[in-house]
Design an enzyme around this catalytic site. Structure first.
Site, mmCIF file in Angstrom:
data_model
loop_
_atom_site.group_PDB
_atom_site.id
_atom_site.type_symbol
_atom_site.label_atom_id
_atom_site.label_comp_id
_atom_site.label_asym_id
_atom_site.label_seq_id
_atom_site.Cartn_x
_atom_site.Cartn_y
_atom_site.Cartn_z
ATOM 1 N N GLN A 1 0.860 -1.184 0.000
ATOM 2 C CA GLN A 1 0.000 0.000 0.000
ATOM 3 C C GLN A 1 0.897 1.235 0.000
ATOM 4 O O GLN A 1 1.609 1.508 0.967
ATOM 5 C CB GLN A 1 -0.935 0.047 1.216
ATOM 6 C CG GLN A 1 -1.900 1.235 1.093
ATOM 7 C CD GLN A 1 -2.848 1.390 2.258
ATOM 8 O OE1 GLN A 1 -2.430 1.439 3.408
ATOM 9 N NE2 GLN A 1 -4.138 1.501 1.972
ATOM 10 N N TYR B 1 -5.940 10.814 3.444
ATOM 11 C CA TYR B 1 -4.541 11.117 3.126
ATOM 12 C C TYR B 1 -4.481 11.840 1.774
ATOM 13 O O TYR B 1 -5.515 12.171 1.200
ATOM 14 C CB TYR B 1 -3.699 9.835 3.212
ATOM 15 C CG TYR B 1 -3.709 9.307 4.641
ATOM 16 C CD1 TYR B 1 -3.061 10.023 5.647
ATOM 17 C CD2 TYR B 1 -4.423 8.173 5.001
ATOM 18 C CE1 TYR B 1 -3.107 9.598 6.972
ATOM 19 C CE2 TYR B 1 -4.478 7.744 6.323
ATOM 20 C CZ TYR B 1 -3.817 8.460 7.306
ATOM 21 O OH TYR B 1 -3.875 8.056 8.610
ATOM 22 N N GLY C 1 -9.967 -5.938 8.442
ATOM 23 C CA GLY C 1 -8.926 -5.215 9.155
ATOM 24 C C GLY C 1 -8.808 -5.688 10.585
ATOM 25 O O GLY C 1 -7.928 -6.470 10.947
HETATM 26 C C1 FMN Z 1 -4.978 -0.567 13.888
HETATM 27 C C2 FMN Z 1 -5.477 -0.216 12.509
HETATM 28 C C3 FMN Z 1 -4.574 0.216 11.558
HETATM 29 C C4 FMN Z 1 -5.009 0.530 10.257
HETATM 30 N N1 FMN Z 1 -4.090 0.921 9.313
HETATM 31 C C5 FMN Z 1 -4.484 1.175 8.042
HETATM 32 C C6 FMN Z 1 -3.545 1.501 7.021
HETATM 33 O O1 FMN Z 1 -2.334 1.539 7.230
HETATM 34 N N2 FMN Z 1 -4.019 1.748 5.776
HETATM 35 C C7 FMN Z 1 -5.361 1.668 5.488
HETATM 36 O O2 FMN Z 1 -5.749 1.881 4.334
HETATM 37 N N3 FMN Z 1 -6.275 1.343 6.428
HETATM 38 C C8 FMN Z 1 -5.860 1.084 7.680
HETATM 39 N N4 FMN Z 1 -6.782 0.701 8.617
HETATM 40 C C9 FMN Z 1 -8.169 0.459 8.202
HETATM 41 C C10 FMN Z 1 -8.372 -1.020 7.868
HETATM 42 O O3 FMN Z 1 -7.537 -1.417 6.788
HETATM 43 C C11 FMN Z 1 -9.811 -1.315 7.474
HETATM 44 O O4 FMN Z 1 -10.135 -0.561 6.333
HETATM 45 C C12 FMN Z 1 -10.782 -0.967 8.608
HETATM 46 O O5 FMN Z 1 -10.340 -1.521 9.827
HETATM 47 C C13 FMN Z 1 -12.197 -1.495 8.292
HETATM 48 O O6 FMN Z 1 -12.178 -2.901 8.132
HETATM 49 P P1 FMN Z 1 -12.774 -3.851 9.315
HETATM 50 O O7 FMN Z 1 -14.170 -3.389 9.566
HETATM 51 O O8 FMN Z 1 -12.693 -5.253 8.789
HETATM 52 O O9 FMN Z 1 -11.909 -3.637 10.523
HETATM 53 C C14 FMN Z 1 -6.372 0.410 9.920
HETATM 54 C C15 FMN Z 1 -7.277 -0.028 10.895
HETATM 55 C C16 FMN Z 1 -6.842 -0.339 12.172
HETATM 56 C C17 FMN Z 1 -7.841 -0.832 13.191
#
Ligand code: FMN
Length: 370
Positions: free
Chosen positions: A104, A182, A327
């Site tokens: 990414q 971003y 995530g």
């Molecule tokens: C601890 C943490 C770090 C994350 N870091 C990123 C990241 O570096 N880049 C990104 O696009 N999204 C990041 N996200 C968002 C996740 O990739 C994801 O889009 C979000 O958690 C929703 O998915 P979920 O409902 O399955 O958790 C992060 C989320 C969490 C909780």
């Protein structure tokens, strides 16, 4: 016993030139455990990704392309040979386990602070600061410097250079971080881009920078190994667009013309958070984001936010998405694929260990023990 309600997730899928064995994708997770001096993945990071290599595809954490584009300490870069060597270890280890991994690529734009980048002022499409505290420093955001045309060209070159290094490291593909407020997202959205030149104003103008960066990535990886993550209705980092469906229909159609491999589409659920400032909530802008955008892009759409194995499967069977990314569940369930397949309970992640620290809460979540 296998859970029949998740069968759709276990059909192989072709994302452009990337073939994946199951449709359970690990979404990007910034964990701030990389080496703080070299800004390169270390052995802990290698272990973290290797444990999760059974995912159909891994999206790495946000990885910056220049000193001015990082916003959190302990994040990795893709700027120099040391970082390439660090990533090579991650990639080789994931490949040894038959996993696939995509970088990414990221520029934080205004969503950083001079204190985190040797005094450098953040850049953005317009001189409009995030209305809310910085997540890590808990102090007000600074007004970013409005990028001029040479600076836009410089950042495009940095994205291309980062992609070249990512290719040299051996990544299976590259995904542009176009979500979560971003730099790319800041150019796209009406509340952060008030430019009067060709990079602002109309929807076409606001999409121009994103599409030009995509073209840079394609020039390095080829269209079949390029993707993007977007969050049309997300509020994180004080984002808002006054007509997100119209904006993203146009963007998806342009990405479709370029025949990129995938779009990871966040269906945010933010009702209220620190950045709302009385604006309409995410869900009040649309209740069916996936359905509204599906027909504007013929390639693979990876659904994201709040999905479970069963809800993701239903969406795939209905033809609304093609794969799903997870995530939070991937933080604490390295064997998420097996847990979904057999309907094993999920371990809940501890938010205190999300960012920074050591192996605790990072590589000590174990596979499910029956
Ligand atoms: C601890 C943490 C770090 C994350 N870091 C990123 C990241 O570096 N880049 C990104 O696009 N999204 C990041 N996200 C968002 C996740 O990739 C994801 O889009 C979000 O958690 C929703 O998915 P979920 O409902 O399955 O958790 C992060 C989320 C969490 C909780």
């Amino acid at each position: 016993m296998k859970n029949p309600k998740v069968d759709a997730l276990f059909k192989p899928l072709q994302l452009g030139d990337i073939q994946i064995e199951n449709r359970i994708i690990m979404s990007s997770l910034t964990r701030m455990r990389c080496d703080k001096v070299t800004k390169s993945p270390n052995d802990l990071v290698v272990e973290f990704y290797t444990q999760r290599a059974t995912a159909g595809l891994i999206m790495t954490e946000s990885t910056f392309i220049s000193e001015r584009s990082q916003s959190w300490p302990g994040c990795p870069g893709i700027m120099d040979q040391v970082q390439v060597e660090g990533w090579k270890k991650v990639i080789q280890s994931v490949h040894n386990k038959k996993g696939k991994i995509v970088l990414q690529i990221w520029h934080s734009g205004r969503a950083t602070h001079s204190q985190l980048q040797d005094g450098l002022q953040p850049w953005g499409p317009s001189a409009i600061e995030i209305n809310g505290p910085h997540q890590i420093l808990n102090i007000p955001h600074e007004i970013p410097h409005e990028m001029n045309l040479e600076e836009i060209q410089l950042v495009k070159n940095q994205f291309r250079k980062g992609a070249q290094l990512a290719k040299e490291a051996g990544f299976d593909g590259i995904s542009l971080h176009g979500s979560n407020g971003y730099l790319i997202d800041q150019f796209l959205k009406s509340n952060s881009n008030k430019r009067q030149d060709e990079y602002g104003g109309s929807i076409e103008g606001r999409c121009k920078f994103c599409l030009e960066v995509i073209d840079e990535l394609i020039s390095v990886f080829g269209k079949g190994r390029v993707g993007i993550k977007v969050s049309p209705i997300g509020r994180f980092n004080d984002m808002y667009d006054n007509d997100p469906i119209k904006l993203f229909i146009y963007l998806f159609q342009e990405l479709d013309k370029r025949q990129i491999a995938f779009i990871e589409l966040m269906n945010d659920k933010d009702e209220e958070n620190a950045y709302n400032h009385g604006l309409p909530s995410s869900q009040s802008q649309t209740q069916n984001l996936f359905e509204q955008l599906r027909n504007s892009f013929k390639g693979v759409i990876i659904g994201n936010v709040g999905l479970t194995g069963e809800t993701a499967s239903q969406l795939i069977e209905a033809g609304i998405i093609d794969a799903a990314s997870f995530g939070m569940s991937y933080i604490s369930n390295p064997d998420l694929v097996e847990r979904i397949r057999y309907n094993f309970p999920l371990t809940v992640a501890n938010p205190d260990t999300f960012f920074e620290g050591d192996q605790v809460g990072y590589i000590d979540y174990l596979p499910y023990q029956q």
